[in-house]
Design a protein around this motif. Structure first.
Motif, short mmCIF file in Angstrom:
data_model
loop_
_atom_site.label_atom_id
_atom_site.label_comp_id
_atom_site.label_asym_id
_atom_site.label_seq_id
_atom_site.Cartn_x
_atom_site.Cartn_y
_atom_site.Cartn_z
N VAL A 190 0.86 -1.19 0.00
CA VAL A 190 0.00 0.00 0.00
C VAL A 190 0.89 1.23 0.00
O VAL A 190 1.88 1.31 0.72
CB VAL A 190 -0.93 -0.02 1.24
N TRP A 191 0.52 2.22 -0.82
CA TRP A 191 1.33 3.42 -0.96
C TRP A 191 1.34 4.26 0.32
O TRP A 191 2.38 4.72 0.77
CB TRP A 191 0.81 4.25 -2.12
N HIS A 192 0.17 4.48 0.92
CA HIS A 192 0.05 5.34 2.10
C HIS A 192 -0.84 4.62 3.11
O HIS A 192 -2.08 4.71 3.04
CB HIS A 192 -0.57 6.67 1.68
N PRO A 193 -0.27 3.90 4.08
CA PRO A 193 -1.07 3.07 4.99
C PRO A 193 -2.11 3.84 5.80
O PRO A 193 -3.23 3.36 5.98
CB PRO A 193 -0.02 2.43 5.90
N SER A 194 -1.79 5.03 6.28
CA SER A 194 -2.76 5.75 7.09
C SER A 194 -3.94 6.25 6.24
O SER A 194 -5.08 6.26 6.70
CB SER A 194 -2.11 6.92 7.83
N LEU A 195 -3.68 6.61 5.00
CA LEU A 195 -4.76 6.99 4.09
C LEU A 195 -5.62 5.77 3.75
O LEU A 195 -6.85 5.86 3.67
CB LEU A 195 -4.19 7.61 2.82
N PHE A 196 -4.98 4.63 3.60
CA PHE A 196 -5.70 3.38 3.35
C PHE A 196 -6.61 3.04 4.53
O PHE A 196 -7.75 2.62 4.34
CB PHE A 196 -4.71 2.25 3.09
N ARG A 197 -6.11 3.23 5.74
CA ARG A 197 -6.92 2.96 6.94
C ARG A 197 -8.12 3.91 7.03
O ARG A 197 -9.22 3.49 7.39
CB ARG A 197 -6.06 3.10 8.19
N ALA A 198 -7.90 5.18 6.70
CA ALA A 198 -9.01 6.14 6.73
C ALA A 198 -10.06 5.78 5.69
O ALA A 198 -11.28 5.84 5.96
CB ALA A 198 -8.48 7.55 6.50
N CYS A 199 -9.63 5.40 4.50
CA CYS A 199 -10.58 4.99 3.46
C CYS A 199 -11.30 3.71 3.84
O CYS A 199 -12.49 3.55 3.54
CB CYS A 199 -9.86 4.81 2.13
N LEU A 200 -10.61 2.82 4.49
CA LEU A 200 -11.25 1.58 4.96
C LEU A 200 -12.33 1.89 5.98
O LEU A 200 -13.42 1.29 5.94
CB LEU A 200 -10.19 0.65 5.56
N LEU A 201 -12.08 2.84 6.87
CA LEU A 201 -13.10 3.25 7.85
C LEU A 201 -14.31 3.87 7.17
O LEU A 201 -15.45 3.53 7.50
CB LEU A 201 -12.49 4.23 8.86
N VAL A 202 -14.08 4.74 6.20
CA VAL A 202 -15.19 5.39 5.50
C VAL A 202 -16.01 4.36 4.73
O VAL A 202 -17.25 4.39 4.77
CB VAL A 202 -14.65 6.49 4.56
N CYS A 203 -15.35 3.45 4.06
CA CYS A 203 -16.07 2.43 3.29
C CYS A 203 -16.85 1.48 4.20
O CYS A 203 -17.99 1.12 3.90
CB CYS A 203 -15.10 1.63 2.43
N THR A 204 -16.26 1.09 5.31
CA THR A 204 -16.94 0.19 6.25
C THR A 204 -18.18 0.85 6.86
O THR A 204 -19.26 0.26 6.89
CB THR A 204 -15.99 -0.25 7.37
N CYS A 205 -18.02 2.09 7.31
CA CYS A 205 -19.17 2.81 7.89
C CYS A 205 -20.23 3.10 6.84
O CYS A 205 -21.42 3.04 7.12
CB CYS A 205 -18.71 4.10 8.55
N GLY A 206 -19.80 3.39 5.62
CA GLY A 206 -20.76 3.62 4.54
C GLY A 206 -21.56 2.38 4.21
O GLY A 206 -22.78 2.44 3.99
N LEU A 207 -20.90 1.23 4.17
CA LEU A 207 -21.60 -0.02 3.89
C LEU A 207 -22.57 -0.38 5.01
O LEU A 207 -23.68 -0.85 4.75
CB LEU A 207 -20.61 -1.15 3.68
N LEU A 208 -22.18 -0.16 6.25
CA LEU A 208 -23.09 -0.41 7.36
C LEU A 208 -24.30 0.52 7.31
O LEU A 208 -25.43 0.10 7.55
CB LEU A 208 -22.37 -0.25 8.70
N GLY A 209 -24.06 1.79 6.99
CA GLY A 209 -25.15 2.74 6.88
C GLY A 209 -26.11 2.38 5.75
O GLY A 209 -27.33 2.49 5.90
N LEU A 210 -25.55 1.97 4.61
CA LEU A 210 -26.41 1.56 3.50
C LEU A 210 -27.22 0.31 3.83
O LEU A 210 -28.35 0.17 3.41
CB LEU A 210 -25.57 1.33 2.25
N ALA A 211 -26.61 -0.60 4.58
CA ALA A 211 -27.32 -1.83 4.94
C ALA A 211 -28.48 -1.56 5.88
O ALA A 211 -29.52 -2.19 5.79
CB ALA A 211 -26.34 -2.81 5.58
N VAL A 212 -28.32 -0.59 6.76
CA VAL A 212 -29.36 -0.31 7.76
C VAL A 212 -30.44 0.62 7.19
O VAL A 212 -31.62 0.39 7.38
CB VAL A 212 -28.74 0.30 9.03
N TYR A 213 -30.04 1.66 6.49
CA TYR A 213 -30.98 2.67 6.04
C TYR A 213 -31.54 2.42 4.65
O TYR A 213 -32.14 3.29 4.06
CB TYR A 213 -30.32 4.06 6.06
N ARG A 214 -31.37 1.25 4.12
CA ARG A 214 -31.87 0.93 2.79
C ARG A 214 -33.31 0.66 2.75
O ARG A 214 -34.12 0.50 3.44
CB ARG A 214 -31.13 -0.28 2.25
#
Length: 66
Positions: free
Chosen positions: A42-66
């Motif tokens: 991975v080019w930038h590990p901390s940026l990868f971790r931040a994107c992983l958090l955003v994607c995970t929370c986004g998927l959980l939000g979409l699963a609940v509020y769908r």
């Protein structure tokens, strides 16, 4: 799904609980990825971790509020 959940007589937004669950899930996924050595590719590990958090929370939000 209700937009607010009552915890000890205080209304808590569901999205806050999803964010906490997403943070815990992201931490678990992060540990697995670190053990497998993926962060060496991975080019930038901390940026990868931040994107992983955003994607995970986004998927959980979409699963609940769908």
């Amino acid at each position: 799904m209700p937009r607010d959940i009552a915890i000890l007589d205080a209304y808590v937004p569901t999205i806050l609980l999803l964010f906490i669950a997403g943070g815990l899930l992201t931490w678990f996924i992060d540990r697995l990825l670190a053990l497998t050595g993926l962060y060496r590719a991975v080019w930038h590990p901390s940026l990868f971790r931040a994107c992983l958090l955003v994607c995970t929370c986004g998927l959980l939000g979409l699963a609940v509020y769908r």
